[in-house]
Design an enzyme around this catalytic site. Structure first.
Site, PDB file in Angstrom:
ATOM      1  N   ARG A  18     -23.225   6.198  -4.253  1.00  0.00           N
ATOM      2  CA  ARG A  18     -22.266   6.995  -5.026  1.00  0.00           C
ATOM      3  C   ARG A  18     -22.436   6.865  -6.535  1.00  0.00           C
ATOM      4  NH1 ARG A  18     -17.645   9.375  -2.616  1.00  0.00           N
ATOM      5  NH2 ARG A  18     -18.488  10.284  -0.732  1.00  0.00           N
ATOM      6  N   HIS A  43     -33.371  -8.929  -2.772  1.00  0.00           N
ATOM      7  CA  HIS A  43     -34.759  -8.457  -2.658  1.00  0.00           C
ATOM      8  C   HIS A  43     -34.906  -7.224  -3.551  1.00  0.00           C
ATOM      9  CE1 HIS A  43     -38.363  -7.920   0.282  1.00  0.00           C
ATOM     10  NE2 HIS A  43     -38.605  -7.274  -0.834  1.00  0.00           N
ATOM     11  N   GLU A  70     -36.333 -12.667  -3.312  1.00  0.00           N
ATOM     12  CA  GLU A  70     -37.541 -12.400  -2.541  1.00  0.00           C
ATOM     13  C   GLU A  70     -38.158 -11.079  -2.967  1.00  0.00           C
ATOM     14  OE1 GLU A  70     -35.858 -12.546   1.446  1.00  0.00           O
ATOM     15  OE2 GLU A  70     -35.618 -10.376   1.429  1.00  0.00           O
ATOM     16  N   THR A 100     -38.616  -1.843   4.777  1.00  0.00           N
ATOM     17  CA  THR A 100     -38.251  -3.256   4.825  1.00  0.00           C
ATOM     18  C   THR A 100     -39.538  -4.035   5.057  1.00  0.00           C
ATOM     19  OG1 THR A 100     -36.804  -4.887   5.865  1.00  0.00           O
ATOM     20  CG2 THR A 100     -37.698  -3.189   7.308  1.00  0.00           C
ATOM     21  N   HIS A 190     -35.162 -11.963   9.197  1.00  0.00           N
ATOM     22  CA  HIS A 190     -35.440 -10.587   9.608  1.00  0.00           C
ATOM     23  C   HIS A 190     -34.901 -10.315  10.993  1.00  0.00           C
ATOM     24  CE1 HIS A 190     -36.993  -6.714   8.669  1.00  0.00           C
ATOM     25  NE2 HIS A 190     -37.473  -7.198   7.541  1.00  0.00           N
ATOM     26  N   GLY A 213     -29.269 -10.169   6.357  1.00  0.00           N
ATOM     27  CA  GLY A 213     -28.650  -9.069   5.635  1.00  0.00           C
ATOM     28  C   GLY A 213     -28.101  -7.990   6.543  1.00  0.00           C
TER      29      GLY A 213
HETATM   30  N1  PXP Z   1     -36.467 -11.882   4.756  1.00  0.00           N
HETATM   31  C1  PXP Z   1     -37.186 -10.927   4.141  1.00  0.00           C
HETATM   32  C2  PXP Z   1     -38.462 -11.316   3.483  1.00  0.00           C
HETATM   33  C3  PXP Z   1     -36.736  -9.599   4.095  1.00  0.00           C
HETATM   34  O1  PXP Z   1     -37.452  -8.675   3.451  1.00  0.00           O
HETATM   35  C4  PXP Z   1     -35.508  -9.287   4.691  1.00  0.00           C
HETATM   36  C5  PXP Z   1     -34.987  -7.881   4.609  1.00  0.00           C
HETATM   37  O2  PXP Z   1     -34.797  -7.532   3.270  1.00  0.00           O
HETATM   38  C6  PXP Z   1     -34.787 -10.318   5.323  1.00  0.00           C
HETATM   39  C7  PXP Z   1     -35.297 -11.599   5.354  1.00  0.00           C
HETATM   40  C8  PXP Z   1     -33.460 -10.070   5.975  1.00  0.00           C
HETATM   41  O3  PXP Z   1     -33.633  -9.219   7.075  1.00  0.00           O
HETATM   42  P1  PXP Z   1     -32.373  -8.517   7.736  1.00  0.00           P
HETATM   43  O4  PXP Z   1     -31.815  -7.569   6.720  1.00  0.00           O
HETATM   44  O5  PXP Z   1     -32.952  -7.832   8.938  1.00  0.00           O
HETATM   45  O6  PXP Z   1     -31.404  -9.595   8.092  1.00  0.00           O
END
Ligand code: PXP
Length: 237
Positions: A18, A43, A70, A100, A190, A213
């Site tokens: 937005r 990130h 990251e 991603t 992840h 995340g």
């Molecule tokens: N680690 C790395 C290096 C990532 O790029 C991400 C996604 O941005 C995550 C962890 C977290 O993954 P998720 O959003 O699936 O929890």
């Protein structure tokens, strides 16, 4: 103890939809910490479609737990991280337009590149973790590059979990054992979620940190942020 680091990129994605400041990313970071998160992960990507470089600078004084930045180590990313001096930088080999992260480093092919970066960050007092899959050669070489930690790329675990969780976890346990024996701390991230996190942690209890995340922010829609963080922390007990 395994620390829960909340990746707040998805919150920035909602805000950016937005153009204003709702939800307030800085407030969310502060609240995650007061609700029990032991770290905040961001990130920043080159197109700034989620967390922006400016956000990272503004978050820095507010993150009183572990700040983990990251990303792909482009020159602008390296400069940002060295200015902000977070607790940890996690190096990820993702292309600028990647939706991603979808693979870990080939630490043998990029050995010289990684070594130089790692030394540079460490001399600025920043712990370095490198995003990696379960290939043992890559893990052993990660230790040789001087990295402090690895972050295991857990998407293949999450993908295989429903069909056969024992088979899904096996390569991760082997990888985490090899990393530990080589002197590396082990992080993971992840696609970890409330279904698969406890089993992952039960099998690799020496995990230092998970960064989560997408699933965590999605769960917060149903449970609220405070309860969601508590539920994720319960998986790590
Ligand atoms: N680690 C790395 C290096 C990532 O790029 C991400 C996604 O941005 C995550 C962890 C977290 O993954 P998720 O959003 O699936 O929890």
């Amino acid at each position: 103890m395994t620390k829960l680091s909340v990746n707040i990129n998805k919150v920035a994605t909602i805000r950016n939809a937005r153009g204003g400041n709702v939800p307030d990313l800085l407030k969310v970071a502060v609240d995650c910490q007061s609700f029990g998160a032991e770290g905040i992960t961001v990130h920043p990507r080159p197109d700034e479609r989620h967390v922006r470089y400016k956000d990272v600078i503004e978050l820095s004084p507010l993150v009183t737990t572990e700040f983990n930045i990251e990303g792909y180590p482009s020159p602008s990313f390296v400069e940002l991280v060295k200015n902000v001096k977070p607790t940890q930088v996690t190096l990820v080999p993702d292309a600028p337009d990647a939706i991603t992260s979808s693979a870990g480093w080939d630490t043998i092919k990029y050995d010289a590149f990684l070594r130089e970066l790692i030394e540079d960050f460490q001399s600025a007092g920043i712990r370095v973790s490198i995003f990696i899959d379960t290939n043992i050669d890559n893990i052993l070489n990660a230790a040789k590059t001087g990295a402090d930690r690895i972050e295991l790329y857990t998407e293949p675990y999450a993908e295989a979990f429903a069909a056969d969780k024992e088979a899904a976890i096996r390569p991760f346990v082997e990888a985490a054992k090899a990393a530990k024996a080589a002197g590396l701390g082990v992080n993971a991230g992840h696609d970890l979620n409330l279904d698969n996190l406890k089993f992952f942690h039960d099998n690799i209890p020496w995990l230092k940190e998970v960064s989560i995340g997408h699933a965590l922010i999605s769960d917060a829609l149903y449970y609220g942020l405070e309860k969601t963080i508590r539920l994720y922390k319960e998986c790590l007990e």
